[in-house]
Design a protein around this motif. Structure first.
Motif, PDB file in Angstrom:
ATOM      1  N   ASN A  57     -24.435  21.785 105.626  1.00 43.58           N
ATOM      2  CA  ASN A  57     -24.497  20.521 105.375  1.00 43.58           C
ATOM      3  C   ASN A  57     -23.506  20.070 104.079  1.00 43.58           C
ATOM      4  O   ASN A  57     -23.065  19.156 103.912  1.00 43.58           O
ATOM      5  N   LYS A  58     -24.863  20.506 102.979  1.00 48.04           N
ATOM      6  CA  LYS A  58     -24.209  20.270 101.354  1.00 48.04           C
ATOM      7  C   LYS A  58     -22.327  20.994 101.153  1.00 48.04           C
ATOM      8  O   LYS A  58     -22.151  19.851 100.431  1.00 48.04           O
ATOM      9  N   ALA A  65     -16.948  17.950 108.429  1.00 48.01           N
ATOM     10  CA  ALA A  65     -18.847  18.156 108.472  1.00 48.01           C
ATOM     11  C   ALA A  65     -19.588  17.715 109.656  1.00 48.01           C
ATOM     12  O   ALA A  65     -20.215  18.260 109.633  1.00 48.01           O
ATOM     13  N   ASN A 110     -19.991  18.203 103.347  1.00 46.26           N
ATOM     14  CA  ASN A 110     -20.120  17.014 102.312  1.00 46.26           C
ATOM     15  C   ASN A 110     -19.512  17.618 100.847  1.00 46.26           C
ATOM     16  O   ASN A 110     -18.680  16.672 100.023  1.00 46.26           O
ATOM     17  N   GLN A 141     -14.138  15.359 107.129  1.00 40.86           N
ATOM     18  CA  GLN A 141     -15.223  14.580 107.899  1.00 40.86           C
ATOM     19  C   GLN A 141     -15.711  14.587 109.217  1.00 40.86           C
ATOM     20  O   GLN A 141     -16.899  15.089 109.720  1.00 40.86           O
ATOM     21  N   THR A 178     -15.878  15.888  99.284  1.00 39.60           N
ATOM     22  CA  THR A 178     -15.909  14.690  98.093  1.00 39.60           C
ATOM     23  C   THR A 178     -14.438  15.541  96.997  1.00 39.60           C
ATOM     24  O   THR A 178     -14.402  14.635  96.733  1.00 39.60           O
TER      25      THR A 178
END
Length: 460
Positions: free
Chosen positions: A131-132, A57, A135, A54, A139
């Protein structure tokens, strides 16, 4: 010797009584799993890795920020450059032009203040792709945590059922010791009256010693399982006493195993699916990381010098303090043509990784389907075994009682009685194993088909 044997039997009776009384404070499977979810060292470690992803990110989301450099310097030295082109390698000293036909050794003072802005305003989707991917990394880690949690719950359930099995086996060993002790007492009484030979006493004593050794060994195995559960739950191992009603509660639920499979959302499948999606996101990033870059460049600077406009070398003190100011603003676009080749090579490598992750996902889906079929077969076998076991147990119990009565009346020998005792012991052990196999098969089916909570809800 007889007194020592009686004392040992009393100690065994006391230990068994303590075990039975401990059931009042038994730890349920739900309580154990809740503690594992909160205190298992492996899960605490995995959850901290999620925090790392996190933070990474958040770092990635700020890649769009511009560079704004502020510089100031005060200098003293000579100024004798000549006009001509050059490549700048590293820090280039004074860039002023030559104003004299000969070198001047007089020192010059000056200062310079610069504010420079370099901002990659647009790169055709690279920022968004980064960014994708960031993230997606979160996940993946979250799904890995969920998988670790699910695996650890399965491990805990398996050991809890083993604890139940060993506790049942401990009770069987205790009853076997009690029966053997009763036989030995009867033999000693008959031997004293001359009805039985002394060799019967030796055989009974050997069987009693063997039963005691088995009891000690089972007790050690039980403690080992308690220690394993203590390591993941945080409970003191002595306090991990299983709820003995679990097996019969599940057996008394004739439709406990009739639940729909949910392999689509299984934590294992979710993890490998997220890894595959992560690789797809990385493919998209590779496609965009070599795109052209549009940048905004801006600079403002002021400068002072001890040389005046007429080329006169003045006092060094006059060179400090800004005298002239400038600014420069521009928009530029840059693209490296050889990035086309680099992009092709990197994309080919990433596509291979994506293909591997897809095959891994498909492999796990197939393995899970096979495991579900195996669980169904094990479940059916366990049910059939439970239906047959009571007949064996009743016959073995009746046979033992009949042989014991015949032996006491001198109508049977010690070998036949010992054989009937072993048959009863085996029948009780088989019944214990059948209960364990049923519970284990039910939970294995639930674990494979992602329905553990459905089975847990049947328990108190």
């Amino acid at each position: 010797m007889y007194i020592l044997k009686r004392c040992f039997s009393a100690v065994l009776l006391l230990c068994f009584a303590i075990t039975v009384n401990a059931q009042q404070s038994a730890i349920t499977l739900k309580q154990l799993l809740n503690n594992v979810d909160q205190k298992a060292p492996q899960l605490l470690t995995d959850s901290s890795i999620i925090k790392v992803k996190q933070d990474q990110a958040a770092e990635t989301r700020n890649n769009w920020l511009p560079n704004l450099d502020l510089n100031y310097q005060a200098d003293i030295g000579t100024s004798n450059n000549t006009t001509g082109p050059y490549f700048g390698f590293g820090i280039i000293p004074s860039s002023s032009g030559g104003i004299h036909t000969t070198s001047v050794s007089s020192a010059v003072s000056g200062d310079l203040g610069v504010a420079a802005l370099d901002w990659e305003v647009y790169n055709f989707g690279k920022y968004h792709a980064e960014n994708k991917v960031a993230n997606s990394d979160i996940t993946v880690q979250q799904n890995q945590y969920a998988q670790s949690k699910y695996d650890l719950r399965a491990y805990t359930i398996s050991n809890y059922l083993q604890l139940l099995r060993l506790q049942d086996l401990l009770g069987i060993q205790y009853r076997n010791i009690t029966r053997t002790q009763q036989i030995l007492t009867s033999i000693m009484s008959l031997a004293k009256s001359g009805v039985r030979a002394g060799v019967d006493t030796s055989i009974a004593e050997a069987e009693l010693s063997k039963a005691r050794l088995n009891y000690i060994e089972v007790g050690n195995q039980l403690k080992q399982v308690q220690l394993q559960l203590s390591a993941v739950s945080g409970f003191p191992y002595q306090s991990i006493v299983p709820d003995t009603t679990v097996e019969m509660t599940l057996i008394d639920q004739p439709t406990a195993f009739l639940f729909p499979a949910d392999t689509t959302n299984h934590p294992l499948i979710n993890y490998y699916r997220s890894v595959y999606q992560n690789n797809l996101q990385r493919e998209d990033l590779v496609k965009k990381m070599y795109n052209p870059k549009i940048s905004l460049e801006a600079a403002a600077w002021d400068r002072g010098s001890s040389i005046d406009g007429a080329g006169q070398y003045n006092s060094l003190s006059t060179g400090y303090g800004f005298q002239r100011g400038n600014y420069l603003v521009g928009i530029g676009i840059s693209y490296n043509l050889f990035d086309l080749r680099r992009k092709q090579l990197k994309l080919r490598t990433q596509k291979a990784s994506t293909d591997y992750s897809l095959k891994k996902l498909q492999e796990q889906q197939q393995l899970l389907d096979v495991s579900a079929n195996q669980a169904d077969v094990e479940m059916e076998t366990a049910i059939n075994r439970l239906k047959e076991i009571p007949k064996q147990l009743k016959a073995a119990n009746d046979g033992y009682r009949q042989n014991l009565s015949l032996y006491k009346n001198g109508l049977s020998d010690i070998v036949t009685l010992d054989a009937s005792l072993n048959i009863l012991y085996r029948a009780e052990t088989d019944y214990m194993q059948a209960k364990y196999d049923y519970s284990d098969a039910l939970f294995q089916k639930a674990i494979t088909e992602n329905q553990v909570n459905t089975v847990l809800n049947l328990l108190k």
